[in-house]
Enzyme design. Structure first.
Site, PDB file in Angstrom:
ATOM      1  N   LYS A   1      32.468  52.370  39.510  1.00 24.51           N
ATOM      2  CA  LYS A   1      32.560  52.821  40.907  1.00 24.51           C
ATOM      3  C   LYS A   1      33.720  53.785  41.131  1.00 24.51           C
ATOM      4  O   LYS A   1      33.586  54.755  41.875  1.00 24.51           O
ATOM      5  CB  LYS A   1      32.721  51.610  41.843  1.00 24.51           C
ATOM      6  CG  LYS A   1      31.498  50.717  41.883  1.00 24.51           C
ATOM      7  CD  LYS A   1      31.703  49.581  42.878  1.00 24.51           C
ATOM      8  CE  LYS A   1      30.567  48.586  42.805  1.00 24.51           C
ATOM      9  NZ  LYS A   1      30.649  47.553  43.837  1.00 24.51           N
TER      10      LYS A   1
ATOM     11  N   GLY B   1      42.073  37.763  44.936  1.00 25.11           N
ATOM     12  CA  GLY B   1      41.589  38.806  44.038  1.00 25.11           C
ATOM     13  C   GLY B   1      42.170  40.153  44.418  1.00 25.11           C
ATOM     14  O   GLY B   1      42.613  40.357  45.562  1.00 25.11           O
TER      15      GLY B   1
ATOM     16  N   GLY C   1      37.968  45.525  42.276  1.00 26.11           N
ATOM     17  CA  GLY C   1      37.261  46.526  43.080  1.00 26.11           C
ATOM     18  C   GLY C   1      36.743  45.978  44.405  1.00 26.11           C
ATOM     19  O   GLY C   1      36.920  46.603  45.463  1.00 26.11           O
TER      20      GLY C   1
ATOM     21  N   ASP D   1      29.262  49.479  50.146  1.00 21.17           N
ATOM     22  CA  ASP D   1      29.841  48.141  49.969  1.00 21.17           C
ATOM     23  C   ASP D   1      30.650  47.687  51.180  1.00 21.17           C
ATOM     24  O   ASP D   1      30.545  46.533  51.616  1.00 21.17           O
ATOM     25  CB  ASP D   1      30.791  48.122  48.757  1.00 21.17           C
ATOM     26  CG  ASP D   1      30.052  48.037  47.433  1.00 21.17           C
ATOM     27  OD1 ASP D   1      28.926  47.519  47.422  1.00 21.17           O
ATOM     28  OD2 ASP D   1      30.605  48.486  46.422  1.00 21.17           O
TER      29      ASP D   1
ATOM     30  N   ARG E   1      48.632  43.701  39.975  1.00 21.00           N
ATOM     31  CA  ARG E   1      47.461  44.290  40.650  1.00 21.00           C
ATOM     32  C   ARG E   1      47.489  43.973  42.136  1.00 21.00           C
ATOM     33  O   ARG E   1      47.102  44.788  42.965  1.00 21.00           O
ATOM     34  CB  ARG E   1      46.163  43.755  40.038  1.00 21.00           C
ATOM     35  CG  ARG E   1      45.746  44.492  38.807  1.00 21.00           C
ATOM     36  CD  ARG E   1      44.393  43.997  38.330  1.00 21.00           C
ATOM     37  NE  ARG E   1      43.312  44.892  38.687  1.00 21.00           N
ATOM     38  CZ  ARG E   1      42.026  44.600  38.467  1.00 21.00           C
ATOM     39  NH1 ARG E   1      41.686  43.446  37.936  1.00 21.00           N
ATOM     40  NH2 ARG E   1      41.081  45.448  38.802  1.00 21.00           N
TER      41      ARG E   1
HETATM   42  N1  LIG Z   1      28.297  39.865  47.052  1.00 19.33           N
HETATM   43  C1  LIG Z   1      28.332  41.072  46.537  1.00 19.33           C
HETATM   44  O1  LIG Z   1      27.542  41.949  46.841  1.00 19.33           O
HETATM   45  C2  LIG Z   1      29.427  41.397  45.548  1.00 19.33           C
HETATM   46  C3  LIG Z   1      29.756  42.718  45.273  1.00 19.33           C
HETATM   47  C4  LIG Z   1      30.785  42.989  44.367  1.00 19.33           C
HETATM   48  C5  LIG Z   1      31.436  41.937  43.735  1.00 19.33           C
HETATM   49  N2  LIG Z   1      31.091  40.670  44.045  1.00 19.33           N
HETATM   50  C6  LIG Z   1      31.793  39.531  43.398  1.00 19.33           C
HETATM   51  O2  LIG Z   1      33.175  39.704  43.611  1.00 19.33           O
HETATM   52  C7  LIG Z   1      33.884  39.266  42.458  1.00 19.33           C
HETATM   53  C8  LIG Z   1      34.832  40.351  41.982  1.00 19.33           C
HETATM   54  O3  LIG Z   1      34.103  41.495  41.607  1.00 19.33           O
HETATM   55  P1  LIG Z   1      34.838  42.882  41.320  1.00 19.33           P
HETATM   56  O4  LIG Z   1      33.776  43.894  41.286  1.00 19.33           O
HETATM   57  O5  LIG Z   1      35.980  43.079  42.230  1.00 19.33           O
HETATM   58  O6  LIG Z   1      35.391  42.615  39.827  1.00 19.33           O
HETATM   59  P2  LIG Z   1      36.783  43.088  39.184  1.00 19.33           P
HETATM   60  O7  LIG Z   1      37.188  44.423  39.705  1.00 19.33           O
HETATM   61  O8  LIG Z   1      36.621  42.905  37.717  1.00 19.33           O
HETATM   62  O9  LIG Z   1      37.869  41.998  39.718  1.00 19.33           O
HETATM   63  C9  LIG Z   1      37.825  40.673  39.270  1.00 19.33           C
HETATM   64  C10 LIG Z   1      38.858  39.845  40.040  1.00 19.33           C
HETATM   65  O10 LIG Z   1      38.724  38.467  39.641  1.00 19.33           O
HETATM   66  C11 LIG Z   1      39.973  38.017  39.067  1.00 19.33           C
HETATM   67  N3  LIG Z   1      39.697  37.124  37.944  1.00 19.33           N
HETATM   68  C12 LIG Z   1      38.799  37.324  36.955  1.00 19.33           C
HETATM   69  N4  LIG Z   1      38.822  36.272  36.093  1.00 19.33           N
HETATM   70  C13 LIG Z   1      39.775  35.428  36.539  1.00 19.33           C
HETATM   71  C14 LIG Z   1      40.287  34.167  36.095  1.00 19.33           C
HETATM   72  N5  LIG Z   1      39.819  33.585  34.976  1.00 19.33           N
HETATM   73  N6  LIG Z   1      41.256  33.558  36.807  1.00 19.33           N
HETATM   74  C15 LIG Z   1      41.737  34.126  37.950  1.00 19.33           C
HETATM   75  N7  LIG Z   1      41.300  35.324  38.426  1.00 19.33           N
HETATM   76  C16 LIG Z   1      40.341  35.951  37.738  1.00 19.33           C
HETATM   77  C17 LIG Z   1      40.667  39.288  38.609  1.00 19.33           C
HETATM   78  O11 LIG Z   1      42.040  39.030  38.500  1.00 19.33           O
HETATM   79  P3  LIG Z   1      42.954  39.944  37.529  1.00 19.33           P
HETATM   80  O12 LIG Z   1      43.347  41.141  38.345  1.00 19.33           O
HETATM   81  O13 LIG Z   1      44.101  39.049  37.218  1.00 19.33           O
HETATM   82  O14 LIG Z   1      42.132  40.297  36.338  1.00 19.33           O
HETATM   83  C18 LIG Z   1      40.300  40.242  39.748  1.00 19.33           C
HETATM   84  O15 LIG Z   1      41.086  39.990  40.885  1.00 19.33           O
HETATM   85  C19 LIG Z   1      32.843  38.871  41.421  1.00 19.33           C
HETATM   86  O16 LIG Z   1      32.670  37.476  41.469  1.00 19.33           O
HETATM   87  C20 LIG Z   1      31.589  39.563  41.883  1.00 19.33           C
HETATM   88  O17 LIG Z   1      30.440  38.812  41.530  1.00 19.33           O
HETATM   89  C21 LIG Z   1      30.110  40.371  44.928  1.00 19.33           C
END
Ligand SMILES: NC(=O)c1ccc[n+]([C@@H]2O[C@H](COP(=O)([O-])OP(=O)(O)OC[C@H]3O[C@@H](n4cnc5c(N)ncnc54)[C@H](OP(=O)(O)O)[C@@H]3O)[C@@H](O)[C@H]2O)c1
Length: 279
Positions: free
Chosen positions: A47, A129, A132, A103, A158
């Site tokens: 993205k 979190g 993104g 989004d 972050r």
């Molecule tokens: N409903 C929807 O349409 C939608 C859309 C987009 C995303 N989402 C959901 O939102 C979530 C984040 O997505 P994203 O796109 O933002 O992904 P991303 O950019 O990879 O961010 C992942 C986030 O989760 C944290 N994280 C990952 N593993 C972890 C762990 N074991 N312990 C603690 N923190 C952890 C990361 O922390 P660090 O910075 O420390 O790595 C970061 O803050 C996902 O669950 C995704 O399914 C939903």
């Protein structure tokens, strides 16, 4: 969800998934354009990378500096740029890519639908979190006039980076890092914790019980009932998962590609049926 929407609109289109290495993203976008694709959706980590790979950004993608939807456009008979879908197959001349973002408004729309709250002006938000999805939610809620935003993330650097960005863009919002001492109206989980059954909770259940925020939204949509949502309901909070967010970003993308209203009921039904199969 998208294929159901396209079928309901009687479009002879298909929505397909491609696994693209980030190093090949530019080539993939150009290849899709050259092969006559109507558009694309992008997910992490594409993205942000795509911002510099499209010919122009719409207002939303420009504001959030992230692209989740690309619309391929061409000129109509009057020379105006229109979605490729508006021109008969094989008639398109020059094609350009417009980067869009559906989004942010999807988060706002889903929060409104789930909690019946039109505006979050003045609200105190705890964001779990700093990836993104968290960034988009933080900037969208800040633009909507929340009073405070506390950011908690595994990687503190972050969280600090996101906090700096929100402060810079929205100086009126009190942004802090770590758990706040003041009452919280809305907790938003934008971490991946909860995707797997054995994940630890993204938020200490004891904190939830003690602080009882009014609303808890988990962006995770699969599973539909995460540990966080269960804990939130047990603590007496109103809680909702992220299926609505997924639905609304997709419905808006379909509208951008087609120029027609999305068949929302049909898309919602297809999404719910699909999510049920993952329980
Ligand atoms: N409903 C929807 O349409 C939608 C859309 C987009 C995303 N989402 C959901 O939102 C979530 C984040 O997505 P994203 O796109 O933002 O992904 P991303 O950019 O990879 O961010 C992942 C986030 O989760 C944290 N994280 C990952 N593993 C972890 C762990 N074991 N312990 C603690 N923190 C952890 C990361 O922390 P660090 O910075 O420390 O790595 C970061 O803050 C996902 O669950 C995704 O399914 C939903």
């Amino acid at each position: 969800m998208q294929n159901a929407g396209m079928a309901a609109l009687q479009l002879n289109w298909r929505y397909l998934a491609f696994d693209v290495h980030p190093d090949r993203l530019r080539a993939a976008i150009e290849g899709a354009r050259d092969m006559g694709f109507i558009g694309l959706n992008l997910t992490v980590p594409h993205k942000v990378l795509a911002v510099d790979m499209v010919d122009l950004l719409d207002e939303q993608a420009g504001a959030w500096r992230a692209v989740n939807t690309i619309v391929f456009e061409t000129r109509d008979a009057d020379g105006n740029w229109v979605p490729l879908a508006g021109v008969a197959a094989g008639q398109a001349g020059e094609v350009r890519s417009r980067g869009c973002n559906t989004d942010a408004d999807a988060i706002a729309r889903s929060l409104q639908e789930e909690f019946g709250r039109e505006s979050w002006r003045g609200a105190a938000v705890l964001l779990l979190g700093a990836g993104g999805a968290a960034r988009t939610a933080a900037l969208r809620l800040a633009r909507g006039g929340i009073a405070s935003l506390a950011i908690v993330n595994r990687t503190a650097a972050r969280a600090a980076e996101l906090a700096r960005e929100v402060r810079r863009e929205h100086p009126g919002v009190a942004v802090t890092e770590g758990y706040p001492s003041h009452p919280v109206d809305l907790v938003l989980n934008a971490t991946s914790l909860g995707l797997k059954a054995d994940d630890p909770p993204p938020l200490d259940p004891a904190w939830l019980k003690a602080r009882r925020p009014q609303f808890v939204y988990d962006m995770i949509y699969r599973p539909a009932e995460t540990g966080l949502l269960r804990a939130a309901r047990d603590a007496g909070c109103r809680a909702a998962g992220g299926a609505g967010m997924l639905l609304y970003q997709g419905a808006r993308a379909l509208e951008l590609w087609t120029g027609r209203p999305a068949p929302l009921a049909r898309m919602r039904q297809a999404l719910e049926e699909n999510l049920k199969s993952y329980v």
